[in-house]
Design a protein around this motif. Structure first.
Motif, PDB file in Angstrom:
ATOM      1  N   THR A   1      61.872  63.139  43.241  1.00  0.00           N
ATOM      2  CA  THR A   1      62.595  63.334  44.501  1.00  0.00           C
ATOM      3  C   THR A   1      63.923  62.575  44.430  1.00  0.00           C
ATOM      4  N   PRO A   2      64.798  62.824  45.389  1.00  0.00           N
ATOM      5  CA  PRO A   2      66.068  62.073  45.432  1.00  0.00           C
ATOM      6  C   PRO A   2      65.812  60.564  45.495  1.00  0.00           C
ATOM      7  N   LEU A   3      64.801  60.163  46.278  1.00  0.00           N
ATOM      8  CA  LEU A   3      64.486  58.736  46.346  1.00  0.00           C
ATOM      9  C   LEU A   3      64.044  58.216  44.981  1.00  0.00           C
ATOM     10  N   GLY A   4      63.202  58.989  44.307  1.00  0.00           N
ATOM     11  CA  GLY A   4      62.770  58.590  42.965  1.00  0.00           C
ATOM     12  C   GLY A   4      63.962  58.473  42.032  1.00  0.00           C
ATOM     13  N   GLU A   5      64.850  59.440  42.166  1.00  0.00           N
ATOM     14  CA  GLU A   5      66.065  59.464  41.348  1.00  0.00           C
ATOM     15  C   GLU A   5      66.890  58.185  41.537  1.00  0.00           C
ATOM     16  N   SER A   6      67.137  57.837  42.795  1.00  0.00           N
ATOM     17  CA  SER A   6      68.009  56.682  43.035  1.00  0.00           C
ATOM     18  C   SER A   6      67.312  55.381  42.646  1.00  0.00           C
ATOM     19  N   THR A   7      65.985  55.342  42.859  1.00  0.00           N
ATOM     20  CA  THR A   7      65.220  54.143  42.472  1.00  0.00           C
ATOM     21  C   THR A   7      65.277  53.945  40.963  1.00  0.00           C
ATOM     22  N   MET A   8      65.097  55.047  40.245  1.00  0.00           N
ATOM     23  CA  MET A   8      65.137  54.999  38.788  1.00  0.00           C
ATOM     24  C   MET A   8      66.508  54.536  38.318  1.00  0.00           C
ATOM     25  N   ARG A   9      67.497  55.131  38.894  1.00  0.00           N
ATOM     26  CA  ARG A   9      68.871  54.807  38.520  1.00  0.00           C
ATOM     27  C   ARG A   9      69.149  53.315  38.713  1.00  0.00           C
ATOM     28  N   ALA A  10      68.720  52.796  39.840  1.00  0.00           N
ATOM     29  CA  ALA A  10      68.942  51.371  40.126  1.00  0.00           C
ATOM     30  C   ALA A  10      68.233  50.514  39.087  1.00  0.00           C
ATOM     31  N   TRP A  11      67.031  50.921  38.718  1.00  0.00           N
ATOM     32  CA  TRP A  11      66.261  50.154  37.732  1.00  0.00           C
ATOM     33  C   TRP A  11      66.955  50.187  36.373  1.00  0.00           C
ATOM     34  N   LEU A  12      67.434  51.384  36.010  1.00  0.00           N
ATOM     35  CA  LEU A  12      68.083  51.542  34.704  1.00  0.00           C
ATOM     36  C   LEU A  12      69.349  50.701  34.592  1.00  0.00           C
ATOM     37  N   GLU A  13      69.958  50.433  35.735  1.00  0.00           N
ATOM     38  CA  GLU A  13      71.219  49.703  35.690  1.00  0.00           C
ATOM     39  C   GLU A  13      71.037  48.186  35.732  1.00  0.00           C
ATOM     40  N   LEU A  14      69.791  47.757  35.888  1.00  0.00           N
ATOM     41  CA  LEU A  14      69.552  46.310  35.874  1.00  0.00           C
ATOM     42  C   LEU A  14      69.890  45.737  34.495  1.00  0.00           C
ATOM     43  N   PRO A  15      70.579  44.604  34.472  1.00  0.00           N
ATOM     44  CA  PRO A  15      70.829  43.970  33.173  1.00  0.00           C
ATOM     45  C   PRO A  15      69.549  43.340  32.641  1.00  0.00           C
ATOM     46  N   VAL A  16      69.469  43.193  31.329  1.00  0.00           N
ATOM     47  CA  VAL A  16      68.322  42.534  30.706  1.00  0.00           C
ATOM     48  C   VAL A  16      68.449  41.025  30.915  1.00  0.00           C
ATOM     49  N   THR A  17      67.372  40.410  31.355  1.00  0.00           N
ATOM     50  CA  THR A  17      67.391  38.954  31.535  1.00  0.00           C
ATOM     51  C   THR A  17      66.552  38.295  30.437  1.00  0.00           C
ATOM     52  N   SER A  18      66.823  37.032  30.160  1.00  0.00           N
ATOM     53  CA  SER A  18      66.055  36.403  29.079  1.00  0.00           C
ATOM     54  C   SER A  18      64.613  36.164  29.527  1.00  0.00           C
ATOM     55  N   ASP A  19      64.421  36.095  30.823  1.00  0.00           N
ATOM     56  CA  ASP A  19      63.060  35.997  31.349  1.00  0.00           C
ATOM     57  C   ASP A  19      62.242  37.237  30.976  1.00  0.00           C
ATOM     58  N   GLU A  20      62.881  38.384  31.097  1.00  0.00           N
ATOM     59  CA  GLU A  20      62.222  39.646  30.761  1.00  0.00           C
ATOM     60  C   GLU A  20      61.813  39.665  29.287  1.00  0.00           C
ATOM     61  N   LEU A  21      62.631  39.055  28.435  1.00  0.00           N
ATOM     62  CA  LEU A  21      62.327  39.040  27.012  1.00  0.00           C
ATOM     63  C   LEU A  21      61.034  38.306  26.729  1.00  0.00           C
ATOM     64  N   ALA A  22      60.845  37.200  27.441  1.00  0.00           N
ATOM     65  CA  ALA A  22      59.671  36.372  27.181  1.00  0.00           C
ATOM     66  C   ALA A  22      58.395  37.017  27.699  1.00  0.00           C
ATOM     67  N   HIS A  23      58.521  37.760  28.779  1.00  0.00           N
ATOM     68  CA  HIS A  23      57.314  38.265  29.426  1.00  0.00           C
ATOM     69  C   HIS A  23      57.071  39.754  29.309  1.00  0.00           C
ATOM     70  N   ALA A  24      58.121  40.529  29.075  1.00  0.00           N
ATOM     71  CA  ALA A  24      57.920  41.978  29.100  1.00  0.00           C
ATOM     72  C   ALA A  24      58.977  42.725  28.298  1.00  0.00           C
ATOM     73  N   VAL A  25      58.981  42.507  26.980  1.00  0.00           N
ATOM     74  CA  VAL A  25      59.972  43.191  26.123  1.00  0.00           C
ATOM     75  C   VAL A  25      59.795  44.701  26.177  1.00  0.00           C
ATOM     76  N   ASP A  26      58.568  45.162  26.296  1.00  0.00           N
ATOM     77  CA  ASP A  26      58.340  46.600  26.275  1.00  0.00           C
ATOM     78  C   ASP A  26      58.997  47.274  27.478  1.00  0.00           C
TER      79      ASP A  26
END
Lengths: 176, 176
Positions: free
Chosen positions: A72-97
């Motif tokens: 849906t459009p909401l799914g689309e915009s939510t996905m887009r927002a997620w994709l644009e998040l920068p990678v944080t070093s916290d994410e590397l330690a806990h959730a590289v996948d």
DNA sequence: CCAACCATGTAAGCTGTTACATGATTGA
DNA sequence: TCAATCATGTAACAGCTTACATGGTTGG
């Protein structure tokens, strides 16, 4: 609403191509995306939740056809927002996948600058994280590690350095 | 009784040195073992469960001293059995960190042959897994991947190859 | 015809997360 | 004295796993 890694995987797959629940399970069973479970007990409830939240829509169920989920459009915009998040070093330690999942789905965004921004933030986060591990190995705590302990940390380091090499190559491939 | 990765981490740490719940939390907070959560809501219930199962024993609580957990004979044998499990390629796809956790705790087993056996099985599993990914990339499915998708799989491949290099070096260090 | 696969779901149970709660001790 | 840190817990909730349940379709 808090979306899990599985949730994003489902939205992203449906976004690329509308699919049934079963087709989504097959993806997790047959491809390297198999880090997610393909069990019905995880997929179907997750799909229902995403549909209830308005991210996905189940179509074709009425007319006897086999029902498939569409984004849906909401799914689309939510996905887009997620994709644009920068990678944080916290994410590397806990959730590289999760990081790599995000990268894979960046394919659906035409604007290559988004991919480049992602890779650059990934590079930065990796640098920070690797430096942290090196500092740790050099600290009193790190120096007092057993042989096995030190080797285990070094294994992690090598993995992150491999990521870093990959990012450099990817940045080259995407012309940056 | 099914023991989680966190459970094994706790048993292993307590085995190396008796510790309080708080001391265990600190390990997860301050060292590269931080892939485990240090939140009280995970540690304390997990410790209680392990104590109830007879793997750990809380000592010193009666005499007003600060209570610390010690490993029991049952905990010892359970840990030992876990450490001796060979690495499977399934484990690689779903829980590489468990593999490395196991390796780190092998430090407490005097017999180096156990470590060598572990590394050898790791090597075999990595070979199988890497081959599987290469075959996938060469299959119709793999060839039809988008650029991002292929790169994501290649990233995984590089990570596993880095593991493989590490295993070779480790086997050398442990004289095999 | 029968096994294998397509296809979707539910229910119990376990883990872990977040947030709350409490109180002692220590250092600036 | 007041903030930080030590130290241990509980309660609500979300998510996933395993197992069960059901029924249709297809190919050998």
């Amino acid at each position: 609403m808090q979306i899990t890694a599985l949730g994003y995987a489902l939205i992203g797959l449906v976004r690329a191509e509308p699919r049934s629940g079963y087709a989504l399970r097959k993806v997790f069973e047959d491809t390297p995306m198999g880090s997610f479970s393909s069990s019905p007990g995880s997929i179907y409830p997750a799909l229902k939740k995403l549909a209830d939240a308005g991210m996905l829509e189940k179509r074709g169920a009425e007319s006897g056809r086999k029902p498939v989920f569409h984004i849906t459009p909401l799914g689309e915009s939510t996905m887009r927002a997620w994709l644009e998040l920068p990678v944080t070093s916290d994410e590397l330690a806990h959730a590289v996948d999760r990081v790599l999942l995000r990268f894979a789905f960046l394919q659906d965004i035409q604007d290559l600058r988004v991919t480049r921004r992602f890779l650059t933030s990934f590079e930065t986060a990796l640098g920070t994280h690797i430096e942290g591990l090196e500092i740790y190995l050099d600290s009193p705590d790190g120096r007092s590690l057993s042989r096995h302990g030190r080797l285990a940390v070094e294994n992690g380091l090598r993995g992150f350095r491999a990521h870093l090499d990959w990012v450099a190559d990817a940045l080259e491939e995407f012309g940056s």
